[in-house]
Design an enzyme around this catalytic site. Sequence first.
Site, PDB file in Angstrom:
ATOM      1  N   THR A  65       0.840  -1.203   0.000  1.00 19.96           N
ATOM      2  CA  THR A  65       0.000   0.000   0.000  1.00 19.96           C
ATOM      3  C   THR A  65       0.874   1.252   0.000  1.00 19.96           C
ATOM      4  OG1 THR A  65      -0.185  -0.118   2.420  1.00 19.96           O
ATOM      5  CG2 THR A  65      -2.007  -1.033   1.151  1.00 19.96           C
ATOM      6  N   GLU A 122      -4.468   4.318   3.272  1.00 15.53           N
ATOM      7  CA  GLU A 122      -3.554   3.448   2.521  1.00 15.53           C
ATOM      8  C   GLU A 122      -4.214   3.013   1.231  1.00 15.53           C
ATOM      9  OE1 GLU A 122      -2.188   0.078   4.836  1.00 15.53           O
ATOM     10  OE2 GLU A 122      -3.050   1.039   6.573  1.00 15.53           O
TER      11      GLU A 122
HETATM   12  C1  LIG Z   1      -8.382  -2.995   0.732  1.00 15.65           C
HETATM   13  C2  LIG Z   1      -7.861  -3.022   2.136  1.00 15.65           C
HETATM   14  C3  LIG Z   1      -8.732  -3.322   3.186  1.00 15.65           C
HETATM   15  C4  LIG Z   1      -8.280  -3.356   4.502  1.00 15.65           C
HETATM   16  N1  LIG Z   1      -9.151  -3.639   5.507  1.00 15.65           N
HETATM   17  C5  LIG Z   1      -8.716  -3.677   6.792  1.00 15.65           C
HETATM   18  C6  LIG Z   1      -9.622  -3.957   7.873  1.00 15.65           C
HETATM   19  O1  LIG Z   1     -10.834  -4.155   7.688  1.00 15.65           O
HETATM   20  N2  LIG Z   1      -9.100  -4.004   9.134  1.00 15.65           N
HETATM   21  C7  LIG Z   1      -7.779  -3.774   9.395  1.00 15.65           C
HETATM   22  O2  LIG Z   1      -7.399  -3.847  10.541  1.00 15.65           O
HETATM   23  N3  LIG Z   1      -6.911  -3.477   8.402  1.00 15.65           N
HETATM   24  C8  LIG Z   1      -7.355  -3.432   7.110  1.00 15.65           C
HETATM   25  N4  LIG Z   1      -6.485  -3.149   6.093  1.00 15.65           N
HETATM   26  C9  LIG Z   1      -5.204  -2.556   6.429  1.00 15.65           C
HETATM   27  C10 LIG Z   1      -4.093  -3.480   6.563  1.00 15.65           C
HETATM   28  O3  LIG Z   1      -4.103  -3.883   7.893  1.00 15.65           O
HETATM   29  C11 LIG Z   1      -2.867  -2.629   6.237  1.00 15.65           C
HETATM   30  O4  LIG Z   1      -2.741  -2.493   4.861  1.00 15.65           O
HETATM   31  C12 LIG Z   1      -1.660  -3.171   6.886  1.00 15.65           C
HETATM   32  O5  LIG Z   1      -1.718  -2.754   8.230  1.00 15.65           O
HETATM   33  C13 LIG Z   1      -0.353  -2.722   6.252  1.00 15.65           C
HETATM   34  O6  LIG Z   1      -0.016  -1.438   6.604  1.00 15.65           O
HETATM   35  P1  LIG Z   1       1.491  -0.951   6.510  1.00 15.65           P
HETATM   36  O7  LIG Z   1       1.974  -1.237   5.111  1.00 15.65           O
HETATM   37  O8  LIG Z   1       1.426   0.513   6.827  1.00 15.65           O
HETATM   38  O9  LIG Z   1       2.255  -1.742   7.525  1.00 15.65           O
HETATM   39  C14 LIG Z   1      -6.911  -3.095   4.772  1.00 15.65           C
HETATM   40  C15 LIG Z   1      -6.040  -2.784   3.723  1.00 15.65           C
HETATM   41  C16 LIG Z   1      -6.497  -2.758   2.415  1.00 15.65           C
HETATM   42  C17 LIG Z   1      -5.546  -2.419   1.304  1.00 15.65           C
END
Ligand SMILES: Cc1cc2nc3c(=O)[nH]c(=O)nc-3n(C[C@H](O)[C@H](O)[C@H](O)COP(=O)(O)O)c2cc1C
Length: 189
Positions: A65, A122
């Site tokens: 992301t 993100e």
């Molecule tokens: C399409 C999408 C949906 C997501 N949905 C959730 C969610 O419902 N709950 C959640 O805790 N994180 C969700 N995430 C977030 C992920 O936890 C997040 O991308 C991850 O923490 C990586 O973040 P970082 O690259 O900053 O470490 C989602 C991410 C994406 C791309």
Amino acid sequence: MADPTVEDLQALSERPSAPVRTETSRAARPHIVGPDIPQSPFPIFLAGAVQKGFGRGGKDLGVPTANLPDESITPMTHVCQPGVYFGYAQVAGLPGEEAKVHPMVMSLGWNPFYKNERLTAEIHIMSDFKADFYQHDMKTLVLGYIRPELDYISREALIEDIQTDKRVALNSLARPGYEKFAEDAHFDL
Ligand SMILES: Cc1cc2nc3c(=O)[nH]c(=O)nc-3n(C[C@H](O)[C@H](O)[C@H](O)COP(=O)(O)O)c2cc1C
């Protein structure tokens, strides 16, 4: 009453905890969301230089992301609730296909599964990128809402939902009322 916006929740001393995704609710997820043309508050245009996230998206989840800077997301935080959104995005200064407008899914909120203290926006762009593009300018048009932020019993369950989000986004964008935004004047065409 309307769901509280991100700004409403920021003003609270303690945010309500997110519901946990159950198997039953996952099985019942729709394959396409929203009306046939985007409705207010969409489309929302956001732009800014790509920031580094916590670095889990690519490594831990297989879904890299790109984060938008905090100050660029206010057009969204004061009208939208935390959750998962879809639309189009474009990154400047990349070669060939990578420079085009691509479908995207966006997670706006505090990622309850990882218990982030910091609000993030993100964006996962649905295209193959060869190199990372930190600090490149990114433009995005948010066109619709998919679902609320949820908590999960496992990383695998979160990954499965994100894969469904990607399919829902592609189905939802494959309607004439949405496709035309890939050629919107906000993008460099
Ligand atoms: C399409 C999408 C949906 C997501 N949905 C959730 C969610 O419902 N709950 C959640 O805790 N994180 C969700 N995430 C977030 C992920 O936890 C997040 O991308 C991850 O923490 C990586 O973040 P970082 O690259 O900053 O470490 C989602 C991410 C994406 C791309």
